[in-house]
Design a protein around this motif. Structure first.
Motif, short mmCIF file in Angstrom:
data_model
loop_
_atom_site.label_atom_id
_atom_site.label_comp_id
_atom_site.label_asym_id
_atom_site.label_seq_id
_atom_site.Cartn_x
_atom_site.Cartn_y
_atom_site.Cartn_z
N LEU A 179 1.19 -1.10 0.27
CA LEU A 179 -0.06 0.22 -0.26
C LEU A 179 0.59 1.30 -0.25
O LEU A 179 1.67 1.10 0.64
N VAL A 180 0.44 1.99 -0.64
CA VAL A 180 1.08 3.43 -1.34
C VAL A 180 0.41 4.38 -0.89
O VAL A 180 0.68 5.59 -0.77
N GLY A 181 -1.42 4.03 -0.83
CA GLY A 181 -2.03 5.02 -0.84
C GLY A 181 -3.40 4.73 0.21
O GLY A 181 -3.13 3.26 0.25
N ARG A 182 -4.73 5.23 -0.03
CA ARG A 182 -5.63 5.34 0.54
C ARG A 182 -6.06 4.06 -0.41
O ARG A 182 -6.58 2.18 -0.11
N SER A 223 6.32 -8.70 -13.60
CA SER A 223 5.26 -7.71 -13.98
C SER A 223 5.81 -6.58 -12.64
O SER A 223 5.73 -7.43 -12.11
N PHE A 224 6.55 -5.28 -12.54
CA PHE A 224 5.84 -4.05 -11.88
C PHE A 224 4.71 -3.40 -11.89
O PHE A 224 3.96 -3.24 -12.97
N SER A 225 3.79 -3.87 -10.70
CA SER A 225 2.46 -3.69 -11.37
C SER A 225 2.12 -2.15 -10.05
O SER A 225 2.34 -2.10 -9.42
N ALA A 226 1.17 -1.40 -10.60
CA ALA A 226 0.38 -0.36 -9.96
C ALA A 226 -1.25 -0.59 -10.36
O ALA A 226 -1.77 -1.10 -10.81
N THR A 227 -2.06 -0.74 -8.80
CA THR A 227 -3.13 -0.74 -8.73
C THR A 227 -4.01 0.31 -7.76
O THR A 227 -3.63 0.71 -6.93
N TYR A 228 -5.04 0.69 -8.57
CA TYR A 228 -6.24 1.19 -7.87
C TYR A 228 -7.33 0.94 -7.42
O TYR A 228 -7.80 0.19 -7.89
N ASN A 229 -7.71 0.83 -6.19
CA ASN A 229 -9.37 -0.60 -5.71
C ASN A 229 -9.53 -0.05 -4.98
O ASN A 229 -9.00 0.40 -3.74
#
Length: 203
Positions: free
Chosen positions: A159-162, A197-203
């Motif tokens: 986690l890097v943000g809400r 893979s290096f990923s970025a996820t928004y949820n």
């Protein structure tokens, strides 16, 4: 009577508190709910094979998933993936050579499911795909028919943000590609790919 009223009051408070506690858990940072977006990019190794012809190479893989939560920590999504390799190695009839100034890509689209194992935030993802292989050189491009395929991925996010997480995942994919002319008697081709893979996820 006083004891009965007291018991009812306690039960009511528990009933109110439990849903509130559940809402707090869902609304807390890192909870998996609502809209879902995952983007991944990283190195990949891929192979195309048919009738004694093998084409293989290493390159870059990309994946994009869009969807939403359908149950706690369970995501339903649609996914697009692509893995491409330049100057691949070709093997046929005992001969091996490098196809300079050419490339091939495995492109797929389809639905999938992701489940998060909490609180570790480790996920397992699976997709059923339609896959096409695209061959190109300096002068032309040739595309295969679409065939069925599947993809599995296992990863972890931090986690890097809400609502944002950064992650790392390993994936493997397979497909079976039918010949352009089915009446020719040619066999189906197969593709396999493995990647990180290096990923970025928004949820």
């Amino acid at each position: 009577m006083k004891r009965l009223l007291s018991a009812l009051a306690v039960a009511s408070l528990v009933g109110i508190a439990a849903p509130a506690h559940a809402r707090l858990e869902l609304d807390s940072p890192g909870a998996h709910e609502g809209f879902y977006l995952r983007m991944g990019l990283g190195p990949s190794a891929l192979k195309f094979g048919v009738d004694g012809l093998d084409v293989k190479g290493t390159g870059v893989g990309f994946n994009l998933a869009l969807g939403g939560t359908i149950a706690p920590n369970l995501i339903l999504f649609g996914e697009v993936t692509s893995s491409a390799a330049s100057n691949p190695t070709v093997a046929q009839g005992g001969d091996i050579w490098r196809a300079d100034r050419s490339s091939f890509a495995v492109v797929s689209i389809g639905p999938g499911l992701t489940y998060y194992f909490m609180p570790a935030n480790v996920f397992l993802s699976g997709s059923l795909l339609l896959t096409q292989v695209q061959f190109s050189d300096m002068y032309s491009r040739e595309d295969t028919e679409y065939g069925p395929g599947a993809r599995l991925a296992l990863g972890k996010e931090w986690l890097v943000g809400r609502n944002w997480g950064l992650g790392l995942a390993a994936d493997a994919a397979w497909s079976s590609i039918p010949p352009t002319n089915p009446s020719s008697g040619a066999k189906n081709a197969t593709t396999t790919s493995f990647g990180l893979s290096f990923s970025a996820t928004y949820n």
